[in-house]
Design a protein around this motif. Structure first.
Motif, PDB file in Angstrom:
ATOM      1  N   ARG A 190       0.836  -1.205   0.000  1.00  0.00           N
ATOM      2  CA  ARG A 190       0.000   0.000   0.000  1.00  0.00           C
ATOM      3  C   ARG A 190       0.870   1.255   0.000  1.00  0.00           C
ATOM      4  O   ARG A 190       1.805   1.379   0.791  1.00  0.00           O
ATOM      5  CB  ARG A 190      -0.899   0.041   1.235  1.00  0.00           C
ATOM      6  N   CYS A 207      -4.917  -0.146  -3.951  1.00  0.00           N
ATOM      7  CA  CYS A 207      -3.609  -0.302  -4.596  1.00  0.00           C
ATOM      8  C   CYS A 207      -3.801  -0.418  -6.094  1.00  0.00           C
ATOM      9  O   CYS A 207      -4.754  -1.058  -6.558  1.00  0.00           O
ATOM     10  CB  CYS A 207      -2.901  -1.576  -4.121  1.00  0.00           C
ATOM     11  N   ASN A 398      -4.460  -6.161   2.325  1.00  0.00           N
ATOM     12  CA  ASN A 398      -4.281  -4.734   2.559  1.00  0.00           C
ATOM     13  C   ASN A 398      -4.614  -4.337   3.987  1.00  0.00           C
ATOM     14  O   ASN A 398      -4.012  -3.407   4.536  1.00  0.00           O
ATOM     15  CB  ASN A 398      -5.115  -3.930   1.562  1.00  0.00           C
TER      16      ASN A 398
END
Length: 587
Positions: A190, A207, A398
């Protein structure tokens, strides 16, 4: 391992042919194409259509523009100047005024955007069917989904229209379509790639991802698009020096220590992939249960409210331009209480610590990309349940701040592609891609990354390991983790008690055949000399034989003394500590 290198391809990509191929696909992969190239497909130099400069020196040109002449496709939630960024919503028709930052970087490297690709509306979905522009299917079956939300980008690459394409990956949208279409799908850490000019889904998690047919090309694209963007509030700088615990060379890979959710064809392909990979890297069982719990939190916890904040205003009023499933999921977050979000954040923090502890002794974790490959009719029958199950192994990346790459791993018994993914800590992108290249066969041999001049490898087996109490003695002196591995067969590990219990290695030929786990750290001459002075007997700095036959410095026990207890059976210091902890809990 020698880092992956990519030699710039000759200028053989025909942009007009790519545009023609995009228009002729029997699969709704594209939403729009670049008009200037359509109007003049036979221009003298397609690169000049996007502002590229000619160079009389081809070597200099290839260095300045490593992707020169390569057409690429862009998911339609990423801005390309002159084309609307629809997010698969037909009412969003205003052309973008400028390129997204990531597109600008690619254009500067000589790549040529040819069009925008289909997607699950507002990047909410892993199926690739939630689009008014049509449902994409995988390139090997008209009946099976392509995966989403970056469905069109995956199809564009897998169909041979373009060598690479941009997608996004918030919950797995850059990895699921890769698995279903036999591609490499790279999701960077990220913030490593700017999301300025990307339509937000979950801004704190979004992303930009890359689809290619090879890891080497994914690495080449990564080298172009990665970089700090001061105008993007979510952009992050790479740590310098690199984060402790991330090896320059990855070779120890965690795999689930319990049976996991897989359909029968997926399970057979998974087991076959594990058998192949076992000859290339060391596979170590790890507890993946905290990872899997985090995966359920992305949609089943109040984190979905970030989507409502990002694009909820586009979901009213209702109409045929909106996908009903997307609208229902996102608007369902309305009215959530703030205390629920904080409770979820606190649970996530605890689980993240559990994941770090469970994976402390491995470089990366290997998982299937999905549990199954649904058909279009499966999604129609259960749009939410099917989508939720697809994110079983991808949703957590993430939230846990992991880097990830999906790679092809053979075919199922019905001929459909099967894919696996590797996940690793944030900013481990480069060695993770090297590991992916090894597993895909792009590198024929395991070549050691050389140790820099003036530095030595030190085998660490106890308190100096990553995450252990004395690790900062190494990192504070500028040491860097080179790789994880094992001693040669026959080494024993003994416990030396004191204020801080520590292990020592003994090379007497009576230890286990599989050796003892160690970490190899690159240390300076000065640090190695200081450690030799500081270590307390019966520990000493001696020579340790490694699994490859080489010898390095390491923490050894005095051979003239009697040492008890012998803890070689644990195989590693971390395993011994876990045994001690379990024993204490049982008493």
């Amino acid at each position: 391992m020698k880092p992956v290198t990519f030699s710039p391809a000759p200028r053989t990509w025909d942009v007009s042919q790519a545009l023609a191929g995009a228009g002729q696909l029997d699969n709704p992969a594209f939403i729009s194409l670049v008009d200037s190239l359509v109007d003049d497909p036979g221009g003298a130099d397609p690169g000049r259509a996007v502002g590229q400069d000619d160079s009389s020196d081809p070597v200099q040109a290839s260095r300045a523009q490593p992707l020169r002449g390569m057409p690429f496709a862009v998911k339609d939630n990423i801005d390309v100047a002159g084309l609307p960024t629809t997010g698969a919503c037909p009412t969003l028709t205003a052309p973008a005024e400028r390129n997204a930052h990531v597109v600008d970087r690619l254009v500067a490297a000589g790549a040529i955007p040819i069009g925008k690709t289909n997607m699950d509306q507002f990047a909410t979905g892993l199926v690739g069917t939630r689009s008014p522009y049509g449902a994409c299917h995988c390139v090997d079956s008209d009946d099976h989904v392509s995966g989403g939300s970056s469905s069109g980008s995956a199809v564009a690459v897998a169909s041979g229209v373009v060598p690479f394409a941009l997608g996004t990956d918030t919950a797995g949208s850059g990895r699921v379509p890769a698995a279903f279409n036999g591609l490499v799908g790279y999701k960077p850490t990220r913030g490593l790639v700017s999301t300025r000019g990307v339509m937000p889904a979950c801004p704190s998690l979004d992303c930009v991802s890359v689809f290619t047919t090879t890891v080497s090309l994914a690495r080449a694209v990564h080298d172009v698009i990665a970089g700090f963007d001061p105008d993007d509030p979510w952009s992050r700088r790479r740590p310098s020096p690199p984060q402790a615990g991330i090896a320059r060379v990855m070779g120890v890979v965690g795999v689930p220590d319990v049976p996991i959710d897989l359909d029968p064809r997926h399970r057979a392909a998974w087991e076959a992939a594990l058998a192949r990979f076992a000859g290339l890297v060391r596979l170590v069982p790890v507890d993946v249960s905290p990872m899997l719990e985090v995966a359920t939190m992305l949609y089943d916890a109040p984190f979905v409210a970030e989507r409502l904040a990002a694009f909820g205003h586009l979901l009213e009023p209702d109409g045929p331009h909106l996908d009903p499933t997307v609208r229902r999921i996102v608007l369902g977050a309305a009215g959530m209480e703030a205390d629920r979000l904080f409770a979820a954040q606190h649970r996530l923090a605890r689980l993240a610590r559990d994941v770090a502890q469970a994976t402390a002794g491995v470089d990366a974790v290997l998982l299937p990309t999905t549990p199954f490959h649904p058909t279009l009719s499966d999604v129609a029958d259960d749009p939410v349940g099917t989508n939720s199950r697809l994110g079983t192994y991808t949703n957590m990346a993430n939230l846990l701040d992991l880097s990830a790459v999906a790679i092809p791993a053979g075919r199922r018994s019905d001929g459909l592609p099967f894919g696996v993914q590797l996940v690793a800590p944030a900013f481990a992108d480069a060695p993770l891609l090297d590991l992916a290249a090894l597993l895909t066969g792009e590198r024929a041999s395991d070549v050691q990354v050389p140790v820099p001049p003036g530095r030595h490898l030190l085998a660490v087996c106890g308190a100096h390991l990553s995450g252990q109490p004395l690790n900062d003695v190494l990192t504070g002196a500028g040491a860097r983790l080179h790789r994880r591995g094992r001693t040669a067969p026959g080494h024993r590990m003994v416990r030396i008690d004191g204020p801080l219990p520590r292990p020592g290695l003994l090379d007497d030929g009576t230890g286990p055949d599989e050796g003892i786990d160690v970490e190899l750290w690159e240390v300076s001459d000065e640090l190695l000399a200081q450690l030799a002075l500081d270590v307390d007997p019966p520990l000493e700095i001696g020579l340790v034989r490694l699994w490859d036959g080489s010898r390095v410095a390491g923490f050894t026990a005095d051979r003239t003394a009697r040492h008890e207890p012998d803890i070689s059976g644990a195989g590693s210091w971390r395993a011994h500590l876990a045994d001690v902890s379990r024993g204490s809990a049982d008493r």
